[in-house]
Design a protein around this motif. Sequence first.
Motif, mmCIF file in Angstrom:
data_model
loop_
_atom_site.group_PDB
_atom_site.id
_atom_site.type_symbol
_atom_site.label_atom_id
_atom_site.label_comp_id
_atom_site.label_asym_id
_atom_site.label_seq_id
_atom_site.Cartn_x
_atom_site.Cartn_y
_atom_site.Cartn_z
ATOM 1 N N THR A 170 7.864 85.750 -32.005
ATOM 2 C CA THR A 170 7.246 85.583 -30.582
ATOM 3 C C THR A 170 5.922 86.489 -30.097
ATOM 4 O O THR A 170 5.670 85.928 -29.646
ATOM 5 N N LEU A 171 6.010 87.470 -30.272
ATOM 6 C CA LEU A 171 4.041 88.642 -29.252
ATOM 7 C C LEU A 171 3.688 87.405 -30.517
ATOM 8 O O LEU A 171 1.924 87.436 -29.921
ATOM 9 N N ILE A 172 3.836 88.072 -31.530
ATOM 10 C CA ILE A 172 2.497 87.948 -32.382
ATOM 11 C C ILE A 172 2.209 86.412 -32.860
ATOM 12 O O ILE A 172 0.772 85.546 -33.017
ATOM 13 N N SER A 173 3.077 85.030 -32.664
ATOM 14 C CA SER A 173 3.204 83.556 -32.478
ATOM 15 C C SER A 173 2.443 83.584 -31.510
ATOM 16 O O SER A 173 1.442 82.509 -31.679
ATOM 17 N N THR A 174 2.688 83.900 -29.674
ATOM 18 C CA THR A 174 1.964 83.646 -29.286
ATOM 19 C C THR A 174 0.953 83.978 -28.587
ATOM 20 O O THR A 174 -0.315 82.882 -28.509
ATOM 21 N N PHE A 175 0.094 84.749 -29.681
ATOM 22 C CA PHE A 175 -1.614 85.313 -29.571
ATOM 23 C C PHE A 175 -1.173 84.132 -30.489
ATOM 24 O O PHE A 175 -3.163 84.013 -30.694
ATOM 25 N N GLU A 186 10.436 75.742 -25.944
ATOM 26 C CA GLU A 186 10.376 75.524 -24.868
ATOM 27 C C GLU A 186 8.922 75.675 -23.686
ATOM 28 O O GLU A 186 8.289 74.841 -22.836
ATOM 29 N N THR A 187 9.039 77.233 -23.562
ATOM 30 C CA THR A 187 7.639 77.257 -23.114
ATOM 31 C C THR A 187 6.545 77.566 -23.641
ATOM 32 O O THR A 187 5.422 76.952 -23.278
ATOM 33 N N MET A 188 6.445 78.006 -25.144
ATOM 34 C CA MET A 188 5.424 78.524 -25.458
ATOM 35 C C MET A 188 4.916 76.833 -26.447
ATOM 36 O O MET A 188 4.254 76.746 -26.968
#
Length: 537
Positions: free
Chosen positions: A303-308, A340-342
């Motif tokens: 999640t951290l890496i894909s958001t970045f 849903e969020t990202m």
Amino acid sequence: MDVETLAKYSKLHAKPPGLSLQYGTAGFRTKAENLDHIMFRMGLLAVLRSKQKKATIGVMVTASHNPEEDNGVKLIDPLGEMLAPAWEEHATCLANAEEKELLPILNAICQKEAVDLQNDAFIVIGRDTRPSSKKLSQSVTDGVSVLGGQYQDYGLVTTPQLHYMVCCRNTHGGYGTATVEGYYQKLSKAFVELTKQATSQRDGHICLKIDCANGIGALKLKEMERYLLAGLAVRLENDGTKGKLNHNCGADFVKVHQKPPVGLEMKPNERCCSFDGDADRIVYYYTDATGQFHLLDGDKIATLISTFLKELLDKAGQTLTFAVIQTAYANGSSTSYLKETMKVPVHCAKTGVKHLHHKAQEFDIGVYFEANGHGTVLFSKAAEDKIRHQAKEEKDNLKREAAKMLENTIDLINQTVGDAISDMLVIEAILALKNLTIPQWDAMYTDLPNRQLKVKVADRRVINTTDAERRAVTPPGLQEKIDELTKQFRLARAFVRPSGTEDVVRVYAEADTQKNADKLAHQVSLAVHQLAGGVGE
């Protein structure tokens, strides 16, 4: 093929009578004393694969997160990927052959796979820090030499480092320099470049504590520290100077027991992580002010890496296909947050790194992590070319900067396989750039409480699944029962799947509270026991 030499060496590496092993996702693994013949034969097989592919093949002697008395071996294909499934079958067949069958089986593989024995073969070999690994890797070199293969023994390396070497050699330096120094230089240069903008906000007192599982990761991090130009303050624990490999420490221990490793003192909100024994998995964790333990596993890392990455792609104006690949074990909250969020597409693959890797290759950028902390990011050749071109030629400053950061991220990631050192540097760079503490990262979403159980059965093959292992097809009535039980709890889901190695069925359940997750897991286990031939209580 020199039949006499083969027969002579085969006797020196004789197979124990009645022993039968199967090559799985992680290669062969068992007690070290039973592996000598396997190592010799995998040396033989590596040469045949190398001659067939006209490429360098890797042989890694390791049993990853298994106890110290175990060992194992896996072969690495030309681009640093796992061995092709057809060759896994050859490996199993060769490993279990009786002495007199060895030559006919080697000939049959040559015939079936059109192996030209006149071709050259080159093998690279690496090993972990187990006491048995050195002797076993010498058995590999015997096998390589018998069939006239050339080899380079890299000695003590992490599993991901050997995957990297194979890819470097077969891309003729395109992926990097095929030395341990080349690996350190590539990663550290990308890390230093990527974190340049972050230096102003970085708190110099933040020190990352790393539990090295008393394995190879400690040796390699010590070698690498000087390349990072003090860009990262780390403290190595369980560095192999006194403890036993993987004993009450390491990523697998922390993930399974949901508690810190032995030998690691933790202050509240202090950032800590654990590698496994061969440094291809990583999990993060901390304790809060109340002493509560928090685990940030592969789902949180993905999640951290894909958001970045998504933020950088948006800033660069790049329209590349992008997805996160999970397994059925991924926490439901992570899936919802990503979708849903990202607004990131999420796909589910069967359990096992090779299935995730394969699915990730369908996209320009595919992020995959198993919940256990094994994972990486794959960039297609076209995506990489686009990003590198934009980092050089883009006129718009903001877009060019974003593309440059993407380019450094590509260089920091070991795309061949999950790599604890590379993944750790990516995570540390993102936390520094976003100025995030570990509790802030953890707060992106809250995991749903879950429980995993095992049920012993007479024959695991009675269970067949579909929908990336999320639904049971057989035995009749089992899936209906699971559906009925799941409806009784809020935010609940459950699935069952047969183990790949033993006659047990793995049960996973999640729900709104830990009590409900436990209850659901227990009830599903009873249904499995009843309908799928449970053994014992």
